[in-house]
Design a protein around this motif. Structure first.
Motif, PDB file in Angstrom:
ATOM      1  N   UNK A  18       0.838  -1.209   0.000  1.00 47.38           N
ATOM      2  CA  UNK A  18       0.000   0.000   0.000  1.00 47.38           C
ATOM      3  C   UNK A  18       0.868   1.253   0.000  1.00 47.38           C
ATOM      4  N   UNK A  19       1.980   1.206   0.713  1.00 48.73           N
ATOM      5  CA  UNK A  19       2.891   2.352   0.723  1.00 48.73           C
ATOM      6  C   UNK A  19       3.434   2.602  -0.682  1.00 48.73           C
ATOM      7  N   UNK A  20       3.793   1.570  -1.413  1.00 49.44           N
ATOM      8  CA  UNK A  20       4.302   1.728  -2.778  1.00 49.44           C
ATOM      9  C   UNK A  20       3.239   2.341  -3.692  1.00 49.44           C
ATOM     10  N   UNK A  21       1.999   1.886  -3.556  1.00 50.54           N
ATOM     11  CA  UNK A  21       0.907   2.443  -4.361  1.00 50.54           C
ATOM     12  C   UNK A  21       0.669   3.906  -4.001  1.00 50.54           C
ATOM     13  N   UNK A  22       0.699   4.203  -2.702  1.00 47.15           N
ATOM     14  CA  UNK A  22       0.559   5.582  -2.215  1.00 47.15           C
ATOM     15  C   UNK A  22       1.673   6.457  -2.777  1.00 47.15           C
ATOM     16  N   UNK A  23       2.909   5.967  -2.753  1.00 47.39           N
ATOM     17  CA  UNK A  23       4.066   6.765  -3.181  1.00 47.39           C
ATOM     18  C   UNK A  23       3.927   7.204  -4.638  1.00 47.39           C
ATOM     19  N   UNK A  24       3.428   6.338  -5.488  1.00 48.65           N
ATOM     20  CA  UNK A  24       3.248   6.701  -6.893  1.00 48.65           C
ATOM     21  C   UNK A  24       2.263   7.852  -7.040  1.00 48.65           C
ATOM     22  N   UNK A  25       1.133   7.735  -6.383  1.00 49.56           N
ATOM     23  CA  UNK A  25       0.088   8.749  -6.512  1.00 49.56           C
ATOM     24  C   UNK A  25       0.472  10.028  -5.767  1.00 49.56           C
ATOM     25  N   UNK A  26       1.040   9.892  -4.575  1.00 52.83           N
ATOM     26  CA  UNK A  26       1.372  11.078  -3.787  1.00 52.83           C
ATOM     27  C   UNK A  26       2.476  11.899  -4.443  1.00 52.83           C
ATOM     28  N   UNK A  27       3.469  11.236  -5.001  1.00 52.91           N
ATOM     29  CA  UNK A  27       4.544  11.968  -5.663  1.00 52.91           C
ATOM     30  C   UNK A  27       4.025  12.825  -6.796  1.00 52.91           C
ATOM     31  N   UNK A  28       3.150  12.259  -7.611  1.00 51.81           N
ATOM     32  CA  UNK A  28       2.552  13.012  -8.720  1.00 51.81           C
ATOM     33  C   UNK A  28       1.691  14.161  -8.204  1.00 51.81           C
ATOM     34  N   UNK A  29       0.907  13.895  -7.169  1.00 50.57           N
ATOM     35  CA  UNK A  29       0.011  14.916  -6.634  1.00 50.57           C
ATOM     36  C   UNK A  29       0.789  16.075  -6.020  1.00 50.57           C
ATOM     37  N   UNK A  75      -3.716  14.504  -3.499  1.00 45.56           N
ATOM     38  CA  UNK A  75      -3.045  13.965  -2.314  1.00 45.56           C
ATOM     39  C   UNK A  75      -4.040  13.252  -1.398  1.00 45.56           C
ATOM     40  N   UNK A  76      -5.255  13.753  -1.329  1.00 47.85           N
ATOM     41  CA  UNK A  76      -6.266  13.072  -0.525  1.00 47.85           C
ATOM     42  C   UNK A  76      -6.558  11.684  -1.095  1.00 47.85           C
ATOM     43  N   UNK A  77      -6.493  11.543  -2.424  1.00 46.83           N
ATOM     44  CA  UNK A  77      -6.644  10.229  -3.037  1.00 46.83           C
ATOM     45  C   UNK A  77      -5.480   9.328  -2.633  1.00 46.83           C
ATOM     46  N   UNK A  78      -4.271   9.874  -2.600  1.00 44.94           N
ATOM     47  CA  UNK A  78      -3.101   9.099  -2.173  1.00 44.94           C
ATOM     48  C   UNK A  78      -3.276   8.622  -0.735  1.00 44.94           C
ATOM     49  N   UNK A  79      -3.778   9.482   0.128  1.00 45.24           N
ATOM     50  CA  UNK A  79      -4.016   9.086   1.519  1.00 45.24           C
ATOM     51  C   UNK A  79      -5.060   7.978   1.610  1.00 45.24           C
ATOM     52  N   UNK A  80      -6.063   8.043   0.745  1.00 45.79           N
ATOM     53  CA  UNK A  80      -7.078   6.991   0.726  1.00 45.79           C
ATOM     54  C   UNK A  80      -6.449   5.661   0.323  1.00 45.79           C
TER      55      UNK A  80
END
Length: 97
Positions: A18-29, A75-80
């Motif tokens: 989940x952290x890896x999936x978050x990192x992809x989205x959060x970095x872009x956001x 970023x809120x999507x990344x947190x989700x």
């Protein structure tokens, strides 16, 4: 105007996938919101009471920009995606001197 730094320190990671999936989205956001990723990963060296914890450092133009990035839909999507309980973090936004 002084730059602002967003510093995230991961006290624990219980779901690396989940952290890896978050990192992809959060970095872009966060970069889309004006952040510049300066460093991320485990420290090369720790001193005194330092612990080898994953750390992320981003640079923003202002506190307001960093706050807006945190509150942004991306970023809120990344947190989700990260979800509760996947990682325990300490996030700080501090102004440079």
């Amino acid at each position: 105007m002084a730059k602002v730094y967003w510093i995230s320190v991961y006290r624990s990671i219980t779901d690396p996938d989940r952290l890896a999936a978050y990192a992809k989205v959060s970095g872009q956001a966060l970069t889309a919101a004006g952040g510049k990723i300066l460093a991320r990963g485990e420290p090369a060296v720790t001193k005194e009471a330092g612990q080898p914890l994953r750390t992320v450092i981003l640079e923003f133009e202002s506190v307001e920009a960093a706050r807006a990035a945190y509150d942004s839909p991306g970023y809120q999507e990344a947190l989700r995606i990260l979800g509760p309980g996947s990682a325990e973090r300490d996030i700080r936004i501090i102004e440079a001197i």
